[in-house]
Design a protein around this motif. Structure first.
Motif, PDB file in Angstrom:
ATOM      1  N   GLU A  78       4.964   2.749  -1.390  1.00 20.64           N
ATOM      2  CA  GLU A  78       4.635   4.004  -0.713  1.00 20.64           C
ATOM      3  C   GLU A  78       3.195   4.000  -0.210  1.00 20.64           C
ATOM      4  O   GLU A  78       2.246   3.838  -0.976  1.00 20.64           O
ATOM      5  N   VAL A  79       3.079   4.151   1.094  1.00 24.41           N
ATOM      6  CA  VAL A  79       1.773   4.129   1.750  1.00 24.41           C
ATOM      7  C   VAL A  79       1.665   5.368   2.630  1.00 24.41           C
ATOM      8  O   VAL A  79       2.606   5.713   3.346  1.00 24.41           O
ATOM      9  N   SER A  80       0.540   6.051   2.577  1.00 19.43           N
ATOM     10  CA  SER A  80       0.314   7.185   3.477  1.00 19.43           C
ATOM     11  C   SER A  80      -0.428   6.695   4.706  1.00 19.43           C
ATOM     12  O   SER A  80      -1.323   5.836   4.599  1.00 19.43           O
ATOM     13  N   GLY A  81      -0.050   7.229   5.838  1.00 18.60           N
ATOM     14  CA  GLY A  81      -0.731   6.804   7.052  1.00 18.60           C
ATOM     15  C   GLY A  81      -0.285   7.605   8.257  1.00 18.60           C
ATOM     16  O   GLY A  81       0.643   8.418   8.181  1.00 18.60           O
ATOM     17  N   ARG A  82      -0.969   7.368   9.369  1.00 16.01           N
ATOM     18  CA  ARG A  82      -0.633   8.042  10.615  1.00 16.01           C
ATOM     19  C   ARG A  82      -0.627   7.047  11.758  1.00 16.01           C
ATOM     20  O   ARG A  82      -1.360   6.053  11.743  1.00 16.01           O
ATOM     21  N   CYS A  83       0.223   7.338  12.749  1.00 12.63           N
ATOM     22  CA  CYS A  83       0.333   6.498  13.949  1.00 12.63           C
ATOM     23  C   CYS A  83      -0.494   7.131  15.071  1.00 12.63           C
ATOM     24  O   CYS A  83      -0.456   8.347  15.249  1.00 12.63           O
ATOM     25  N   PHE A  84      -1.188   6.288  15.833  1.00 11.56           N
ATOM     26  CA  PHE A  84      -2.014   6.808  16.930  1.00 11.56           C
ATOM     27  C   PHE A  84      -1.778   6.015  18.210  1.00 11.56           C
ATOM     28  O   PHE A  84      -1.845   4.788  18.209  1.00 11.56           O
ATOM     29  N   VAL A  85      -1.477   6.747  19.276  1.00  5.25           N
ATOM     30  CA  VAL A  85      -1.311   6.126  20.595  1.00  5.25           C
ATOM     31  C   VAL A  85      -2.065   6.963  21.612  1.00  5.25           C
ATOM     32  O   VAL A  85      -1.502   7.865  22.216  1.00  5.25           O
TER      33      VAL A  85
END
Length: 311
Positions: free
Chosen positions: A125-132
């Motif tokens: 389990e990893v927390s993260g966000r995608c950015f484009v």
């Protein structure tokens, strides 16, 4: 932990390539110390024109840990969009190559979500966000820190292997990984082709672009009327501009993309000058459905086309 970090990094990079990304590099999520004064100067000189959002979230732009709590790593990715395809009518108002196919935001976001899901499935389990390209993330700075290329005199990221016709994207995650060495060399040398070729003199100094003079800004970001001073200088671009990339010697290494979603429709490539000059809202919706060109809306594209007409 170091062995795990190296193993996890290899897993992530392999999956990124499998998903169709061209390259993947990883850097430590930290404060962008060198970028802070550059960004401040650029904003103070009003190089951002009417892009008021560039003034927002100054701290977040420089520190990914303010965007993702506990962030440890920035995974930077590139996705090729180069195509030899061209609009068939050489006199028709032009569209930047990156907007020929499906809107890149949609395509890349899906790939990033898949990559994040893979990380959670394979690593834990990893927390993260995608950015484009839609949040306060300095993607070129992170890509350079991750070893993916250097920033050219036109301020675009350039790769020795692939030129510059590619998109940038990021995953900011709370997982410690093995970090790549930053790209420190500058391979532009004494070349000034991009500066010399820019018809609106937007590249005001090597490595510095005045956004308010850039044809891409004028045709996409600018919401008001295009200033009269640019009349006759737009070189027939109605959405975006590829001039500084087309003349860059490093783009002789650009190869056609392998992304089906970026393939241009025949309808778009076959649009004649007369059809664009007399463009209707109906045709706009039909031809540019799902395209990045929709950002300008019909009224914006019509404004651009009308501006290109001779006085």
């Amino acid at each position: 932990m170091f062995n795990n970090a190296a193993k996890y990094s290899q897993l992530i990079k392999a999956e990124a390539l499998r998903l169709g990304f061209m390259a993947c590099g990883i850097s430590k999520a930290d404060f962008l110390e060198e970028e802070a004064p550059r960004l401040e100067t650029w904003l103070n000189n009003n190089r951002h024109g009417e892009m008021a959002y560039m003034e927002n979230h100054f701290d977040k732009r420089l520190d990914p840990r303010l965007l993702v709590e506990g962030a440890k790593s920035v995974v930077s990715l590139t996705l090729n969009y180069f195509t030899p395809a061209k609009q068939l009518d050489s006199e028709a108002p032009k569209i930047s190559k990156y907007a020929y196919g499906t809107d890149y935001h949609t395509v890349i976001k899906e790939k990033l979500k898949e990559l994040l899901a893979f990380i959670n499935d394979e690593i834990g389990e990893v927390s993260g966000r995608c950015f484009v390209d839609s949040a306060p993330v300095m993607d070129k700075a992170w890509a350079q820190k991750a070893g993916l290329g250097w920033r050219g005199k036109n301020a675009n990221l350039i790769s020795k292997d692939a030129g510059s016709f590619f998109f940038l994207a990021e995953l900011i995650i709370d997982l410690e990984l093995e970090y790549d060495k930053p790209f420190v060399a500058d391979h532009c040398g004494s070349c000034t082709r991009c500066i010399d070729a820019c018809p609106t003199d937007a590249i005001v100094a090597p490595y510095t672009v005045d956004g308010s003079k850039c044809i891409s800004y004028l045709t996409i970001e600018l919401k008001n009327e295009i200033p009269a001073e640019f009349k006759g200088k737009m070189e027939n671009w109605m959405f975006g501009c590829d001039i500084c990339q087309d003349v860059c010697p490093w783009n002789r290494f650009a190869t056609p993309h392998q992304e089906p979603a970026f393939e241009p429709t025949h309808e778009l490539l076959q649009l004649k000058k007369t059809e664009l000059v007399d463009l209707t809202d109906e045709v706009f919706k039909q031809v540019f459905k799902g395209s990045a060109v929709k950002r300008t809306k019909f009224s914006g594209l019509k404004r651009n086309i009308d501006f290109l007409k001779p006085i």
